[in-house]
Design a protein around this motif. Structure first.
Motif, mmCIF file in Angstrom:
data_model
loop_
_atom_site.group_PDB
_atom_site.id
_atom_site.type_symbol
_atom_site.label_atom_id
_atom_site.label_comp_id
_atom_site.label_asym_id
_atom_site.label_seq_id
_atom_site.Cartn_x
_atom_site.Cartn_y
_atom_site.Cartn_z
ATOM 1 N N UNK A 58 56.542 36.933 34.291
ATOM 2 C CA UNK A 58 55.304 37.471 34.862
ATOM 3 C C UNK A 58 54.548 38.353 33.876
ATOM 4 N N UNK A 59 55.189 38.685 32.746
ATOM 5 C CA UNK A 59 54.512 39.497 31.729
ATOM 6 C C UNK A 59 53.627 38.644 30.817
ATOM 7 N N UNK A 60 53.744 37.325 30.943
ATOM 8 C CA UNK A 60 52.934 36.422 30.106
ATOM 9 C C UNK A 60 51.548 36.273 30.735
ATOM 10 N N UNK A 61 50.844 37.388 30.799
ATOM 11 C CA UNK A 61 49.552 37.407 31.491
ATOM 12 C C UNK A 61 48.464 36.617 30.753
ATOM 13 N N UNK A 80 54.717 37.299 40.576
ATOM 14 C CA UNK A 80 53.948 36.188 40.003
ATOM 15 C C UNK A 80 52.453 36.493 39.992
ATOM 16 N N UNK A 81 51.996 37.330 40.895
ATOM 17 C CA UNK A 81 50.581 37.695 40.956
ATOM 18 C C UNK A 81 50.102 38.441 39.732
ATOM 19 N N UNK A 82 51.005 38.879 38.849
ATOM 20 C CA UNK A 82 50.602 39.563 37.612
ATOM 21 C C UNK A 82 49.951 38.604 36.603
ATOM 22 N N UNK A 83 50.118 37.305 36.819
ATOM 23 C CA UNK A 83 49.487 36.319 35.925
ATOM 24 C C UNK A 83 48.016 36.192 36.312
ATOM 25 N N UNK A 98 59.023 28.589 50.091
ATOM 26 C CA UNK A 98 57.956 29.573 50.303
ATOM 27 C C UNK A 98 57.449 30.035 48.940
ATOM 28 N N UNK A 99 56.337 30.770 48.967
ATOM 29 C CA UNK A 99 55.772 31.379 47.774
ATOM 30 C C UNK A 99 55.841 32.911 47.917
ATOM 31 N N UNK A 100 55.946 33.656 46.819
ATOM 32 C CA UNK A 100 55.959 35.112 46.928
ATOM 33 C C UNK A 100 54.627 35.633 47.458
ATOM 34 N N UNK A 101 54.663 36.756 48.173
ATOM 35 C CA UNK A 101 53.449 37.323 48.774
ATOM 36 C C UNK A 101 52.416 37.658 47.701
ATOM 37 N N UNK A 102 52.888 38.042 46.514
ATOM 38 C CA UNK A 102 51.956 38.392 45.429
ATOM 39 C C UNK A 102 51.156 37.188 44.943
ATOM 40 N N UNK A 103 51.494 35.980 45.403
ATOM 41 C CA UNK A 103 50.752 34.775 45.013
ATOM 42 C C UNK A 103 49.277 34.920 45.371
ATOM 43 N N UNK A 104 48.982 35.703 46.428
ATOM 44 C CA UNK A 104 47.596 35.903 46.872
ATOM 45 C C UNK A 104 46.768 36.646 45.838
#
Length: 327
Positions: A58-61, A80-83, A98-104
């Motif tokens: 997730x650091x590979x923004x 994952x939302x950090x991308x 499912x997908x992580x909530x941060x996907x939004x």
């Protein structure tokens, strides 16, 4: 291919801004190596045996396009939302439910493929079929909306949980304050009771000392009084009440006997002098004794008068001397 060989040959996999790591039989993503090439914004990791992405992925923004199709992914990282620059994500033919909530938070995402994944019904409905470019774009839009709704619901749930926790904390603090207030009141009451107890004990001690002092004073006065009288009062009472009793009884008896004897003599003298018995021989000595008594009384008259005169003078002198000493 070992990990070392992959690292050494990563440059050979780069073509412009693209890195092709497909069909390399990878079980994990070489995150550190990819981070060393920030200009490589497109990464193809398809057709490998990758089962999970490390949190460091997730650091590979800088990534814009990532192809993870045909792997063994069962879940994605929570962050994952950090991308934030990710626009194209291919997750075709994996094992995602499912997908992580941060996907939004992937606000730049324009294209998404989730076909052939055992998605939960709500997510599967939002993803659609994704059979062409248009449907994959719609998939990205609808899945983001779906995940934002989940995010909002999670935020509301978290907010409710925080409110509940705050309310519980407030009640806990209120109970703590109430308990402290009760304990404070109890300590205050105990101190007041202890103070009252000490005051009563002090008053009792003072009363006992006063009574003891009074008793000692009375005892001292009694001893002084005994010394002045020379004899204990109890001994005097005993002497008065016990000792004279036999004397008074004997003297009274003797007086009574003398009185009876005198009355008997007077009665006999009167009977022999005034009745017809005076001629009897029995009364002769009685009459003779009465006559001798009368003669003796006449002879003693002068002596009696002198005695009475002397007695009167003595009484008069005594009274005068008593009056003088009183004045």
């Amino acid at each position: 291919m070992s990990k070392n060989s992959k690292v050494l040959n990563l440059k050979d996999k780069i073509n412009g801004n693209e890195v092709d790591l497909s069909l390399c039989n990878l079980t994990e993503v070489p995150v550190k190596e990819l981070a060393a090439f920030p200009k490589a914004t497109v990464v193809d990791l398809s057709c490998n045996n990758i089962s999970s992405l490390p949190p460091e992925f997730c650091n590979l923004s800088h990534l814009v396009k990532v192809d993870l199709s045909k792997n063994q992914l069962t879940c994605l990282p929570d962050d994952l939302g950090s991308l934030v620059n990710l626009q194209h994500l291919d997750l075709y033919n994996n094992k995602l439910h499912v997908l992580p909530v941060s996907f939004s938070q992937l606000r730049s995402l324009k294209w998404l493929d989730l076909k052939d994944n055992p998605l939960e019904p709500g997510l599967a409905k939002a993803a659609g079929d994704c059979l062409d470019e248009k449907q994959c774009k719609q998939c990205a839009t609808k899945v983001l909306q779906h995940m934002r709704a989940i995010q909002e619901e999670a935020d509301r749930a978290r907010e409710k949980r925080l409110l509940r926790e705050k309310e519980l904390e407030r009640k806990k603090e209120a109970k703590q304050k109430e308990r402290e207030a009760r304990e404070k009141e109890a300590r205050k009451r105990e101190k007041a009771e202890e103070k009252e107890k000490r005051r009563k004990e002090y008053n009792a001690q003072m009363a006992a000392l006063a009574a003891q002092e009074q008793q000692q004073q009375q005892k001292k006065k009694s001893e002084e009084k005994k010394k002045k009288n020379g004899q204990p009062a109890a001994d005097k009472k005993a002497a008065v009440k016990v000792a004279p009793k036999p004397q008074r009884s004997v003297v009274g008896l003797m007086l009574r006997l003398l009185l009876l004897l005198l009355l008997g003599l007077v009665a006999v003298a009167a009977a022999c002098r005034l009745t017809d018995l005076q001629r009897e021989a029995v009364c002769a000595p009685v009459n003779a004794a009465v006559d001798d008594g009368l003669v003796w009384a006449k002879e003693q008259e002068v002596v009696v008068r002198q005695l009475v005169h002397d007695l009167s003078s003595a009484v008069k002198d005594f009274l005068e001397s008593a009056q003088t000493s009183k004045n």
